[in-house]
Design a protein around this motif. Structure first.
Motif, mmCIF file in Angstrom:
data_model
loop_
_atom_site.group_PDB
_atom_site.id
_atom_site.type_symbol
_atom_site.label_atom_id
_atom_site.label_comp_id
_atom_site.label_asym_id
_atom_site.label_seq_id
_atom_site.Cartn_x
_atom_site.Cartn_y
_atom_site.Cartn_z
ATOM 1 N N HIS A 286 0.756 -1.123 -0.203
ATOM 2 C CA HIS A 286 0.061 0.139 0.118
ATOM 3 C C HIS A 286 0.866 1.396 -0.053
ATOM 4 N N ASP A 287 2.165 1.322 -0.304
ATOM 5 C CA ASP A 287 3.081 2.438 -0.451
ATOM 6 C C ASP A 287 3.311 3.160 0.878
ATOM 7 N N PRO A 288 3.432 2.368 2.116
ATOM 8 C CA PRO A 288 3.502 3.240 3.223
ATOM 9 C C PRO A 288 4.294 4.066 3.245
ATOM 10 N N GLU A 289 4.217 5.286 4.044
ATOM 11 C CA GLU A 289 5.117 6.251 4.438
ATOM 12 C C GLU A 289 6.220 5.701 5.365
ATOM 13 N N VAL A 290 5.729 4.844 6.407
ATOM 14 C CA VAL A 290 6.641 4.637 7.248
ATOM 15 C C VAL A 290 6.639 2.899 7.144
ATOM 16 N N ILE A 291 7.818 2.287 7.433
ATOM 17 C CA ILE A 291 7.851 1.007 7.641
ATOM 18 C C ILE A 291 8.655 0.433 8.725
ATOM 19 N N ILE A 292 8.072 -0.521 9.631
ATOM 20 C CA ILE A 292 8.721 -0.753 10.670
ATOM 21 C C ILE A 292 9.054 -2.444 10.593
ATOM 22 N N MET A 293 10.385 -2.741 10.660
ATOM 23 C CA MET A 293 10.871 -3.945 10.394
ATOM 24 C C MET A 293 11.454 -4.407 11.612
ATOM 25 N N ASP A 294 10.858 -5.695 12.212
ATOM 26 C CA ASP A 294 11.484 -6.239 13.237
ATOM 27 C C ASP A 294 12.281 -7.492 13.028
ATOM 28 N N GLU A 295 13.317 -7.280 13.097
ATOM 29 C CA GLU A 295 14.687 -8.191 12.805
ATOM 30 C C GLU A 295 14.349 -9.022 11.604
ATOM 31 N N PRO A 296 14.129 -8.390 10.453
ATOM 32 C CA PRO A 296 13.851 -9.151 9.305
ATOM 33 C C PRO A 296 14.589 -9.904 8.735
ATOM 34 N N THR A 297 16.140 -10.255 9.079
ATOM 35 C CA THR A 297 16.975 -11.117 8.806
ATOM 36 C C THR A 297 17.200 -12.203 9.490
ATOM 37 N N VAL A 298 16.601 -12.609 10.621
ATOM 38 C CA VAL A 298 17.027 -13.553 11.637
ATOM 39 C C VAL A 298 16.773 -14.722 10.781
ATOM 40 N N GLY A 299 17.678 -15.583 10.941
ATOM 41 C CA GLY A 299 17.773 -17.157 10.578
ATOM 42 C C GLY A 299 17.885 -17.403 8.937
ATOM 43 N N ILE A 300 18.455 -16.292 8.324
ATOM 44 C CA ILE A 300 18.349 -16.458 6.878
ATOM 45 C C ILE A 300 20.080 -16.609 6.379
ATOM 46 N N ASP A 301 20.117 -16.774 4.999
ATOM 47 C CA ASP A 301 21.506 -17.130 4.516
ATOM 48 C C ASP A 301 22.020 -15.727 4.233
ATOM 49 N N PRO A 302 23.324 -15.452 4.125
ATOM 50 C CA PRO A 302 24.038 -14.300 3.944
ATOM 51 C C PRO A 302 23.548 -13.783 2.608
ATOM 52 N N GLN A 303 23.272 -14.291 1.668
ATOM 53 C CA GLN A 303 22.880 -13.721 0.346
ATOM 54 C C GLN A 303 21.557 -13.092 0.326
ATOM 55 N N SER A 304 20.412 -13.824 1.213
ATOM 56 C CA SER A 304 19.209 -13.174 1.222
ATOM 57 C C SER A 304 19.387 -11.999 2.138
ATOM 58 N N ARG A 305 20.235 -12.350 3.206
ATOM 59 C CA ARG A 305 20.487 -11.197 4.295
ATOM 60 C C ARG A 305 20.812 -9.831 3.532
ATOM 61 N N ASN A 306 21.813 -9.798 2.530
ATOM 62 C CA ASN A 306 22.447 -8.756 1.966
ATOM 63 C C ASN A 306 21.371 -8.305 1.057
ATOM 64 N N TYR A 307 20.512 -9.063 0.300
ATOM 65 C CA TYR A 307 19.696 -8.493 -0.462
ATOM 66 C C TYR A 307 18.495 -7.673 0.213
ATOM 67 N N ILE A 308 18.041 -8.269 1.437
ATOM 68 C CA ILE A 308 17.148 -7.289 1.989
ATOM 69 C C ILE A 308 17.667 -6.102 2.545
ATOM 70 N N LEU A 309 19.003 -6.007 2.908
ATOM 71 C CA LEU A 309 19.469 -5.074 3.460
ATOM 72 C C LEU A 309 19.788 -3.732 2.292
ATOM 73 N N GLU A 310 20.127 -4.229 1.075
ATOM 74 C CA GLU A 310 20.295 -3.529 0.112
ATOM 75 C C GLU A 310 18.661 -3.066 -0.573
ATOM 76 N N THR A 311 17.801 -3.814 -0.316
ATOM 77 C CA THR A 311 16.333 -3.326 -0.704
ATOM 78 C C THR A 311 16.020 -2.170 0.319
ATOM 79 N N VAL A 312 16.068 -2.282 1.668
ATOM 80 C CA VAL A 312 16.001 -1.348 2.513
ATOM 81 C C VAL A 312 16.627 0.012 2.245
ATOM 82 N N LYS A 313 17.732 -0.038 1.886
ATOM 83 C CA LYS A 313 18.493 1.114 1.340
ATOM 84 C C LYS A 313 17.888 1.792 0.196
ATOM 85 N N ARG A 314 17.528 0.849 -0.814
ATOM 86 C CA ARG A 314 16.917 1.451 -2.050
ATOM 87 C C ARG A 314 15.433 1.919 -1.804
ATOM 88 N N LEU A 315 14.619 1.241 -0.854
ATOM 89 C CA LEU A 315 13.361 2.011 -0.620
ATOM 90 C C LEU A 315 13.643 3.366 0.077
#
Length: 261
Positions: A149-178
């Motif tokens: 819904h194109d939020p103005e604010v997004i709250i992310m509660d430990e979104p990389t817990v228990g995942i592989d390094p490649q997926s983790r880096n993808y998520i971090l880069e996505t947050v930066k991009r957003l």
């Protein structure tokens, strides 16, 4: 934009969060750092109006979250720590279901689903049921639901817990991009020091329900450098170290890292 004023939550005789004060400006990425049990999840549950505080209040654009939660709820996206998806549905079906909850429909919803699947890198797996996904793919889809819904604010509660390094880096880069492309305001909780240093403009550190430090990255570094430290030089692939309740993740290159002792 967002402010917490003397926010507390007490369960029976124990405070999960006590007298928390923090603010988030529009367009910032703010980190909330602390070990498990520090009170991070309780704090963001109160901030997002899911849990009523024992004392204190939050304000969104100078409007009380406690008294009038609707203005914030319309513009907030929440990425919970636990995966909140239907395993027997495909990625596309999950997004369609949650999109309808956000009152999206027709071509608007279809276009948004396509956009989100491209953003989270799952366009080629859109017809696969979520049960077949890896942990990292589920995490990415979990984030995609919060962005529908194109939020103005997004709250992310430990979104990389228990995942592989490649997926983790993808998520971090996505947050930066957003944040860079959409000027999205982000509150990011973690117990990984490296994540908040990579992402965040300012950092709050919690422990046992209390705020123990806050400031910009440079200010936090000065606080830490005043303490006794251990310097670690890592030359191993994806080395993970646990120290005093915090996790330090070293990537595939040589670095020096200071740890609070």
């Amino acid at each position: 934009m967002l402010e917490l004023v003397d926010l507390s939550k007490k369960f029976k005789q124990m405070y999960a969060v006590k007298n928390l004060n923090m603010f988030i400006e529009k367009g910032e990425i703010v980190g909330l750092l602390g070990p498990n049990g520090a009170g991070k999840s309780t704090a963001i549950s109160m901030l997002s109006s899911l849990v009523e505080p024992t004392n204190g209040d939050g304000r969104f654009n100078n409007i009380s979250i406690l008294k009038r939660p609707a203005p914030l709820r319309k513009v907030i996206g929440m990425v919970p720590q636990e995966i909140a998806l239907y395993n027997d549905l495909t990625a596309e079906e999950n997004l369609r279901f949650f999109g309808r909850i956000y009152r999206l429909k027709g071509n608007v919803l279809k276009k948004k689903i396509d956009e989100i699947l491209e953003l989270i890198g799952l366009a080629d797996r859109r017809k696969d049921v979520v049960e077949k996904y890896s942990g990292g793919m589920k995490r990415r889809l979990n984030i995609g639901v919060a962005l529908l819904h194109d939020p103005e604010v997004i709250i992310m509660d430990e979104p990389t817990v228990g995942i592989d390094p490649q997926s983790r880096n993808y998520i971090l880069e996505t947050v930066k991009r957003l944040n860079a492309e959409k000027q999205m305001t982000v509150l990011y909780t973690s117990h990984y020091m490296e994540e908040v240093e990579f992402l965040c403009d300012r950092i709050y550190i919690m422990d046992k329900g209390n705020l123990i430090a806050s400031g910009t990255k440079d200010e936090i570094k000065r606080i830490l450098s005043a303490e006794k430290t251990i310097s670690i030089k890592a030359e191993r692939l994806n080395f993970l170290c646990h120290h005093y309740g915090y996790f330090f993740f070293f990537r595939n290159h040589t670095i020096n890292y200071r740890i609070l002792f």
